[in-house]
Design a protein around this motif. Structure first.
Motif, PDB file in Angstrom:
ATOM      1  N   SER A  38       1.056  -0.795   0.003  1.00 10.73           N
ATOM      2  CA  SER A  38       0.139  -0.102   0.280  1.00 10.73           C
ATOM      3  C   SER A  38       0.634   1.405  -0.124  1.00 10.73           C
ATOM      4  N   ALA A  39       0.725   2.332  -0.426  1.00 14.87           N
ATOM      5  CA  ALA A  39       0.944   3.826  -0.784  1.00 14.87           C
ATOM      6  C   ALA A  39       1.189   4.017   0.615  1.00 14.87           C
ATOM      7  N   SER A  40       0.214   3.674   1.444  1.00 10.49           N
ATOM      8  CA  SER A  40       0.075   4.246   3.121  1.00 10.49           C
ATOM      9  C   SER A  40       0.927   3.128   4.016  1.00 10.49           C
ATOM     10  N   PRO A  41       1.709   4.083   3.814  1.00 12.16           N
ATOM     11  CA  PRO A  41       3.013   2.651   5.509  1.00 12.16           C
ATOM     12  C   PRO A  41       1.664   1.785   6.334  1.00 12.16           C
ATOM     13  N   GLU A  42       1.208   2.743   7.267  1.00 17.62           N
ATOM     14  CA  GLU A  42       0.106   2.282   8.463  1.00 17.62           C
ATOM     15  C   GLU A  42      -0.174   0.745   7.141  1.00 17.62           C
ATOM     16  N   TRP A  43      -0.398   0.171   6.137  1.00 20.56           N
ATOM     17  CA  TRP A  43      -0.704  -0.650   6.140  1.00 20.56           C
ATOM     18  C   TRP A  43      -0.229  -1.855   4.935  1.00 20.56           C
ATOM     19  N   ASP A  44       1.407  -0.776   4.402  1.00 23.82           N
ATOM     20  CA  ASP A  44       2.589  -1.746   3.884  1.00 23.82           C
ATOM     21  C   ASP A  44       2.447  -2.646   4.844  1.00 23.82           C
ATOM     22  N   LEU A  45       3.348  -4.346   3.836  1.00 27.54           N
ATOM     23  CA  LEU A  45       4.110  -4.839   4.793  1.00 27.54           C
ATOM     24  C   LEU A  45       4.569  -5.419   3.955  1.00 27.54           C
ATOM     25  N   SER A  46       5.909  -6.111   4.706  1.00 34.14           N
ATOM     26  CA  SER A  46       6.640  -7.112   4.253  1.00 34.14           C
ATOM     27  C   SER A  46       6.083  -8.575   2.861  1.00 34.14           C
ATOM     28  N   ASN A  47       6.608  -8.642   1.943  1.00 35.38           N
ATOM     29  CA  ASN A  47       6.512  -9.708   1.539  1.00 35.38           C
ATOM     30  C   ASN A  47       6.875 -11.140   1.643  1.00 35.38           C
ATOM     31  N   GLU A  48       8.461 -10.734   2.447  1.00 33.78           N
ATOM     32  CA  GLU A  48       9.074 -11.823   2.801  1.00 33.78           C
ATOM     33  C   GLU A  48       9.085 -12.559   3.068  1.00 33.78           C
ATOM     34  N   PRO A  49       7.853 -13.026   4.003  1.00 28.64           N
ATOM     35  CA  PRO A  49       7.430 -14.646   4.605  1.00 28.64           C
ATOM     36  C   PRO A  49       6.346 -15.517   3.648  1.00 28.64           C
ATOM     37  N   VAL A  50       6.409 -14.239   2.195  1.00 31.10           N
ATOM     38  CA  VAL A  50       6.137 -15.566   1.445  1.00 31.10           C
ATOM     39  C   VAL A  50       6.938 -16.059   0.796  1.00 31.10           C
ATOM     40  N   ILE A  51       7.993 -14.909   0.501  1.00 29.71           N
ATOM     41  CA  ILE A  51       8.821 -15.385  -0.545  1.00 29.71           C
ATOM     42  C   ILE A  51       9.398 -16.554  -0.074  1.00 29.71           C
ATOM     43  N   ARG A  52      10.105 -16.469   1.046  1.00 29.44           N
ATOM     44  CA  ARG A  52      10.043 -17.992   1.561  1.00 29.44           C
ATOM     45  C   ARG A  52       9.724 -18.315   2.010  1.00 29.44           C
ATOM     46  N   THR A  53       8.510 -18.655   2.372  1.00 24.05           N
ATOM     47  CA  THR A  53       7.689 -20.322   1.847  1.00 24.05           C
ATOM     48  C   THR A  53       7.794 -20.793   1.058  1.00 24.05           C
ATOM     49  N   LEU A  54       7.450 -19.341  -0.326  1.00 26.88           N
ATOM     50  CA  LEU A  54       7.690 -20.553  -2.350  1.00 26.88           C
ATOM     51  C   LEU A  54       8.745 -21.118  -2.095  1.00 26.88           C
ATOM     52  N   VAL A  99      -3.704  -6.094  -1.849  1.00 28.27           N
ATOM     53  CA  VAL A  99      -4.782  -5.033  -1.346  1.00 28.27           C
ATOM     54  C   VAL A  99      -5.008  -5.316   0.345  1.00 28.27           C
ATOM     55  N   PRO A 100      -5.393  -4.170   0.483  1.00 23.20           N
ATOM     56  CA  PRO A 100      -5.284  -3.986   2.070  1.00 23.20           C
ATOM     57  C   PRO A 100      -6.964  -4.181   2.248  1.00 23.20           C
ATOM     58  N   PHE A 101      -7.438  -4.287   3.688  1.00 17.88           N
ATOM     59  CA  PHE A 101      -8.938  -4.522   3.740  1.00 17.88           C
ATOM     60  C   PHE A 101      -9.840  -4.210   4.499  1.00 17.88           C
ATOM     61  N   ASP A 102     -10.531  -4.374   4.497  1.00 18.62           N
ATOM     62  CA  ASP A 102     -12.145  -4.103   5.639  1.00 18.62           C
ATOM     63  C   ASP A 102     -12.607  -4.979   6.344  1.00 18.62           C
ATOM     64  N   ASP A 103     -11.609  -5.382   7.665  1.00 14.41           N
ATOM     65  CA  ASP A 103     -12.615  -6.258   7.886  1.00 14.41           C
ATOM     66  C   ASP A 103     -14.240  -6.731   8.659  1.00 14.41           C
ATOM     67  N   LYS A 104     -14.604  -5.713   8.526  1.00 15.52           N
ATOM     68  CA  LYS A 104     -15.830  -5.199   8.815  1.00 15.52           C
ATOM     69  C   LYS A 104     -16.904  -5.612   8.163  1.00 15.52           C
ATOM     70  N   ARG A 105     -16.299  -5.974   6.628  1.00 23.20           N
ATOM     71  CA  ARG A 105     -16.967  -6.062   5.155  1.00 23.20           C
ATOM     72  C   ARG A 105     -17.016  -7.503   5.485  1.00 23.20           C
ATOM     73  N   TRP A 106     -16.681  -8.508   6.045  1.00 23.85           N
ATOM     74  CA  TRP A 106     -15.587  -9.834   5.693  1.00 23.85           C
ATOM     75  C   TRP A 106     -16.561 -10.713   6.255  1.00 23.85           C
ATOM     76  N   GLN A 107     -17.071 -11.907   5.961  1.00 24.30           N
ATOM     77  CA  GLN A 107     -17.817 -12.585   6.526  1.00 24.30           C
ATOM     78  C   GLN A 107     -17.033 -13.789   7.682  1.00 24.30           C
ATOM     79  N   SER A 108     -16.008 -13.446   7.133  1.00 29.98           N
ATOM     80  CA  SER A 108     -15.138 -14.789   8.118  1.00 29.98           C
ATOM     81  C   SER A 108     -13.710 -13.879   7.412  1.00 29.98           C
ATOM     82  N   ASP A 109     -12.669 -14.327   8.842  1.00 28.86           N
ATOM     83  CA  ASP A 109     -11.251 -14.048   8.855  1.00 28.86           C
ATOM     84  C   ASP A 109     -10.581 -13.913   6.882  1.00 28.86           C
ATOM     85  N   PRO A 110     -10.144 -12.457   6.470  1.00 27.87           N
ATOM     86  CA  PRO A 110      -9.295 -12.695   5.446  1.00 27.87           C
ATOM     87  C   PRO A 110      -7.883 -13.259   5.605  1.00 27.87           C
TER      88      PRO A 110
END
Length: 398
Positions: A38-54, A99-110
């Motif tokens: 995300s362009a918003s720093p409060e949302w942006d995360l590293s993708n390293e765990p996904v890369i390492r797992t793959l 992308v980021p998400f709005d957990d209030k609009r999800w019926q289950s854990d994203p």
């Protein structure tokens, strides 16, 4: 560049392949690893765990795995996993971010893979973590000794924001192969072209003053009003000049997105800023479009004695097209039974093309579910995806 530890004992490789989970367990793991960009720093995360797992799964299957840090992007990584060798071969590519998400609009854990209604729900199931387990499952049927040309699985960073992962690969000149399929959600219908994306910022700065006497200032908002007319006239010119019947919206588009200016009704507006969006067709140069805009807007600023700034909000995504008679297009049409078509959304395809690869976009899931609450992939898409990918591997790697 980083390398996963080398496994020198081939027998250990065979045994370790048994530890690679099945499709559902792989996707469960990938969904559980947040990798939002995300362009918003409060949302942006590293993708390293996904890369390492793959990387761990692919190395267990005999792939040579490279992990490459994206320059200037701390915590962001690309992965190139190669099985076999040669000067040609096939790339199966995807991005690891969501992308980021709005957990209030999800019926289950994203971040928990949830099955209901013959669907798997979770953030990234269709866009596009779901592609990786299916590509890995397709690759299980082959070993390096089977392949005359390499099979490469490519995983990138930050597609949903800057596309800096794909850009970094293009600048590095890797991976090298002859063909590439990007597994974006297209309902397994091949896509051979898409429009580009440009997002631009235009600012006029004048001089404030008392509104009772216009001569006391230079009104930036009035200048922007004139500039808006020039932009809309330019849009009309482009739409008369360019058209492509392969697209639902057959002409290039220009959208006036947001505008801000001034601070009070009784003050001459000293500054006005416009953000707008352009969607060029294949064959249209983004640089030429920017020059056309400058040619029309600069005289407005000069005549009104306004300081002008015109710059991209981000670098943009070029339009993409692979010819209808390309070998890869024909192969995918034959395997899927669908004629290759055009889409409105953009992908990393232009950067894989820059690497010299014949490129096509095709993957499981629908773009209609992407970026939505309760994102899902239909279970009916899983087996056909593996079958199609194995068909491509046989044709381009064996």
């Amino acid at each position: 560049m980083q390398h996963f530890p080398d496994e020198t004992d081939s027998r250990a490789r065979v045994n370790s392949a048994d530890t690679v989970p099945g499709v559902r367990d792989m996707l469960t793991k990938l969904i559980s690893l947040p990798s939002i960009s995300s362009a918003s720093p409060e949302w942006d995360l590293s993708n390293e765990p996904v890369i390492r797992t793959l990387g761990e799964w692919l190395e267990a299957l005999g792939f040579l795995v490279e992990v490459l840090a994206v320059p200037g992007q701390p915590g962001k990584y690309n992965l190139i996993a190669t099985l076999g060798s040669g000067s040609g071969g096939l790339v199966l590519a995807g991005h690891t971010d969501t992308v980021p998400f709005d957990d209030k609009r999800w019926q289950s854990d994203p971040f928990t893979l949830t099955e209901r209604d013959n669907r798997w729900y979770g953030l990234g199931t269709c866009d596009m973590k779901g592609f990786f387990p299916l590509a890995i499952d397709a690759a299980r049927a082959f070993s390096a000794s089977d392949l005359k040309q390499p099979l490469i699985i490519l995983a990138t960073a930050d597609e949903e924001t800057s596309m800096n992962g794909a850009k970094a690969l293009a600048e590095a000149g890797k991976p090298k192969a002859r063909y590439a399929v990007i597994g974006e959600p297209t309902s397994l219908k091949p896509v051979r072209m898409h429009k580009g994306i440009m997002m631009e910022r235009l600012t006029f700065e004048g001089q404030s003053g008392h509104s009772s006497d216009p001569a006391l200032g230079r009104n930036a908002m009035e200048g922007m009003h004139e500039a808006l007319g020039e932009l809309l006239a330019l849009r009309t010119d482009w739409q008369a000049q360019y058209s492509n019947p392969n697209f639902d919206v057959q002409v290039p588009t220009l959208n006036l997105g947001c505008i801000h200016g001034g601070d009070n009704p009784n003050r001459i507006c000293a500054r006005c800023e416009l953000h707008f969006d352009l969607r060029p067709l294949p064959g249209m140069s983004m640089e030429h479009l920017r020059q056309d805009i400058l040619h029309r807007i600069q005289p407005v600023a000069e005549r009104r004695e306004l300081i002008m700034e015109f710059e991209p909000l981000f670098d943009g995504v070029p339009p993409f097209e692979t010819p209808a008679d390309a070998v890869l297009v024909q192969a995918c049409e034959q395997l899927t039974g669908h004629t290759a078509h055009a889409v409105a959304f953009a992908t990393e395809a232009p950067w894989l093309q820059k690497l010299g690869m014949e490129t096509l976009v095709m993957g499981p899931g629908s773009i209609d579910q992407a970026h939505q609450p309760d994102e899902f992939i239909e279970l009916s898409q899983l087996e056909p995806t593996v079958k199609i990918l194995r068909g491509l591997i046989r044709q381009f790697c064996l």
